[in-house]
Scaffold this active site. Structure first.
Site, PDB file in Angstrom:
ATOM      1  N   LYS A  40       0.850  -1.197   0.000  1.00 23.84           N
ATOM      2  CA  LYS A  40       0.000   0.000   0.000  1.00 23.84           C
ATOM      3  C   LYS A  40       0.884   1.245   0.000  1.00 23.84           C
ATOM      4  CE  LYS A  40      -0.522  -0.445   4.986  1.00 23.84           C
ATOM      5  NZ  LYS A  40      -0.980   0.437   6.007  1.00 23.84           N
ATOM      6  N   ARG A 136      -9.879  -0.108  15.249  1.00 21.99           N
ATOM      7  CA  ARG A 136      -9.936   0.668  14.005  1.00 21.99           C
ATOM      8  C   ARG A 136     -11.064   0.147  13.103  1.00 21.99           C
ATOM      9  NH1 ARG A 136      -4.341   1.178  10.721  1.00 21.99           N
ATOM     10  NH2 ARG A 136      -4.718  -1.030  10.378  1.00 21.99           N
ATOM     11  N   HIS A 165      -5.612  -7.406  13.362  1.00 22.08           N
ATOM     12  CA  HIS A 165      -4.381  -6.597  13.293  1.00 22.08           C
ATOM     13  C   HIS A 165      -3.972  -6.219  14.716  1.00 22.08           C
ATOM     14  CE1 HIS A 165      -1.461  -4.161  11.228  1.00 22.08           C
ATOM     15  NE2 HIS A 165      -1.901  -3.027  11.722  1.00 22.08           N
ATOM     16  N   ARG A 220       1.171 -10.628   7.101  1.00 15.45           N
ATOM     17  CA  ARG A 220       1.152  -9.468   6.215  1.00 15.45           C
ATOM     18  C   ARG A 220       2.420  -8.669   6.493  1.00 15.45           C
ATOM     19  NH1 ARG A 220      -3.665  -9.599   8.896  1.00 15.45           N
ATOM     20  NH2 ARG A 220      -3.151  -7.666   9.974  1.00 15.45           N
ATOM     21  N   TYR A 266      16.179  31.479   4.067  1.00 13.63           N
ATOM     22  CA  TYR A 266      15.081  32.306   4.584  1.00 13.63           C
ATOM     23  C   TYR A 266      15.218  32.544   6.091  1.00 13.63           C
ATOM     24  CZ  TYR A 266      12.550  31.343   0.236  1.00 13.63           C
ATOM     25  OH  TYR A 266      12.180  31.261  -1.073  1.00 13.63           O
ATOM     26  N   CYS A 312      14.397  25.030   2.049  1.00 13.65           N
ATOM     27  CA  CYS A 312      13.481  25.705   1.116  1.00 13.65           C
ATOM     28  C   CYS A 312      12.599  24.655   0.441  1.00 13.65           C
ATOM     29  CB  CYS A 312      14.266  26.464   0.052  1.00 13.65           C
ATOM     30  SG  CYS A 312      15.543  27.538   0.722  1.00 13.65           S
ATOM     31  N   ASP A 314      12.575  23.697  -2.681  1.00 11.93           N
ATOM     32  CA  ASP A 314      13.244  22.864  -3.692  1.00 11.93           C
ATOM     33  C   ASP A 314      14.731  22.677  -3.440  1.00 11.93           C
ATOM     34  OD1 ASP A 314      10.749  23.189  -5.268  1.00 11.93           O
ATOM     35  OD2 ASP A 314      11.490  25.244  -5.404  1.00 11.93           O
TER      36      ASP A 314
HETATM   37  C1  LIG Z   1      -4.063  -4.187   8.248  1.00 16.00           C
HETATM   38  C2  LIG Z   1      -2.577  -4.116   8.096  1.00 16.00           C
HETATM   39  N1  LIG Z   1      -1.892  -5.254   7.951  1.00 16.00           N
HETATM   40  C3  LIG Z   1      -0.550  -5.249   7.823  1.00 16.00           C
HETATM   41  C4  LIG Z   1       0.171  -4.076   7.828  1.00 16.00           C
HETATM   42  C5  LIG Z   1       1.655  -4.124   7.720  1.00 16.00           C
HETATM   43  O1  LIG Z   1       2.238  -3.713   8.911  1.00 16.00           O
HETATM   44  P1  LIG Z   1       3.824  -3.568   9.035  1.00 16.00           P
HETATM   45  O2  LIG Z   1       4.198  -2.524   8.025  1.00 16.00           O
HETATM   46  O3  LIG Z   1       4.037  -3.121  10.423  1.00 16.00           O
HETATM   47  O4  LIG Z   1       4.393  -4.889   8.702  1.00 16.00           O
HETATM   48  C6  LIG Z   1      -0.514  -2.869   7.991  1.00 16.00           C
HETATM   49  C7  LIG Z   1       0.242  -1.626   8.043  1.00 16.00           C
HETATM   50  O5  LIG Z   1      -0.137  -0.574   8.388  1.00 16.00           O
HETATM   51  C8  LIG Z   1      -1.925  -2.881   8.121  1.00 16.00           C
HETATM   52  O6  LIG Z   1      -2.624  -1.762   8.292  1.00 16.00           O
END
Ligand SMILES: Cc1ncc(COP(=O)(O)O)c(C=O)c1O
Length: 371
Positions: A40, A136, A165, A220, A266, A312, A314
């Site tokens: 993601k 969540r 999670h 995951r 700046y 700055c 850039d």
């Molecule tokens: C639902 C879910 N699963 C897995 C992950 C992966 O977590 P990590 O990057 O800590 O391995 C995330 C990360 O935000 C997540 O939101």
């Protein structure tokens, strides 16, 4: 953005590091535990398509994203592997998910009812989200779970998996993690009684590295696939070795000697107290170089030299220890000779986590893939 880059600033992404990190985890997990690669947010800023391909090549069995558009982007880039959207997708888009063969996450009765009323040809693949303590997304009670499972008895719906999670798997105190595990065990019984072949998954990087045997069917793998430890505690524990995949580089585009008493950038907040060499690099806050990073070191020929004056949009300026040629490489994240600047150091300076550093580097900086 132009495909071609005319500016000497780039991010190097080492795809061999992705392969290495996945293989390190693979060796650490029981042989039948699958790895889902979390790509993601443009692969945590590394580039979703390239990371997805590298992860699949290294043995990941599924990709996970947050948004339906991220999943479609992978599909349109020719990726055929299973893709799970971890976040909430408006049920009106269920037909879009079916069309692109993308698995959606669900946890609401009203969501399922809307999907069941919508017209689509084919089957919608689903994973059910359970909230064991993250607070969540997800089902929180057994009654809710049983209601949803009953509603899944529909030939157009394919319930393939269920997951939760963890919120504290990267911390020292694991009391809350243990509570989440207990809540999960409760849900797990109901899930398996409903369907014995569901893919159950719960572990993020932290949990999968620390508790590999407790992870059910899949993990995951996000931040640590990119070579970063989820917290300083796990970095110290070092359950597996990791190689950071991302480094950030640019070149000096201007070098000058300024007399004592001249101010830089700046607000004139930095003033030389003797003649000094000052270099300019073409990276600024529009590239994700946070203005609070003034004072942070960069690497030039293996030496640590600080950013001076305000950053700055850039550009920013470096206090040099001598004259350097225009075009000399400057590394903001990564190694030069024996020295290294890590994302963890930058995160600490900004009082945040390495995840945010990887994500904050803007698309304006081209990614170059090494293999
Ligand atoms: C639902 C879910 N699963 C897995 C992950 C992966 O977590 P990590 O990057 O800590 O391995 C995330 C990360 O935000 C997540 O939101």
């Amino acid at each position: 953005m132009e495909e071609v880059s005319y500016r000497p600033a780039w991010i190097e992404v080492d795809l061999d590091a992705i392969n290495y990190n996945i293989n390190q985890l693979k060796r650490h997990l029981p042989t039948n535990t699958e790895i889902f690669a979390v790509v993601k947010a443009n692969g945590y800023g590394h580039g979703d398509v390239e990371i997805a391909k590298a992860a699949l090549e290294a043995g990941a069995s599924m990709l996970a994203v947050a948004l339906l558009e991220e999943a479609i982007h992978l599909r349109k880039s020719g990726i055929l592997a299973p893709i799970l959207v971890l976040g909430w997708v408006d049920p009106v888009y269920a037909p879009v998910a079916v069309k692109h063969d993308i698995t959606l996450t669900f946890f609401q009765k009203s969501w399922l009812e809307k999907v069941k009323q919508s017209s689509f040809i084919g089957k919608l693949s689903l994973h059910l989200k359970l909230d064991t303590g993250m607070g969540r997304l997800g089902v929180t009670t057994k009654t809710e779970l049983e209601t949803l499972l009953a509603l899944c008895n529909d030939p157009r719906l394919q319930l393939k998996g269920a997951f939760t999670h963890f919120s504290t798997a990267d911390e020292k105190d694991l009391t809350y993690y243990d509570r989440q595990q207990l809540n999960w065990a409760d849900f797990q019984q109901t899930l398996q009684a409903y369907k014995s072949d569901l893919t159950l998954h719960m572990g993020n990087s932290a949990a999968s590295m620390r508790f590999p045997k407790e992870m059910n069917h899949a993990v995951r793998f996000g931040i640590s696939m990119y070579g970063l430890y989820p917290s300083s505690i796990i970095k110290k524990e070092k359950p597996i070795d990791l190689l950071p995949a991302m480094s950030l580089h640019t070149k000096l585009i201007h070098v000058k000697q300024v007399p004592a008493g001249r101010s830089i950038s700046y607000g004139a907040t930095y003033t030389t107290d003797k003649p000094e060499w000052i270099g300019t690099i073409p990276l600024g806050y529009a590239d994700g170089i946070d203005r609070r990073l003034t004072g942070m070191d960069v690497l030039i020929k293996g030496r640590k030299l600080p950013i001076v004056g305000k950053i700055c949009m850039d550009q920013c300026m470096i206090k040099l220890d001598q004259s350097y040629a225009i075009g000399t490489q400057v590394t903001l994240i990564g190694k030069q000779f024996d020295e290294e600047i890590t994302m963890d150091e930058i995160a600490e300076r900004l009082e945040t986590i390495n995840y945010e550093i990887a994500c904050m580097l803007s698309d304006r900086i081209p990614r170059i893939y090494l293999k």
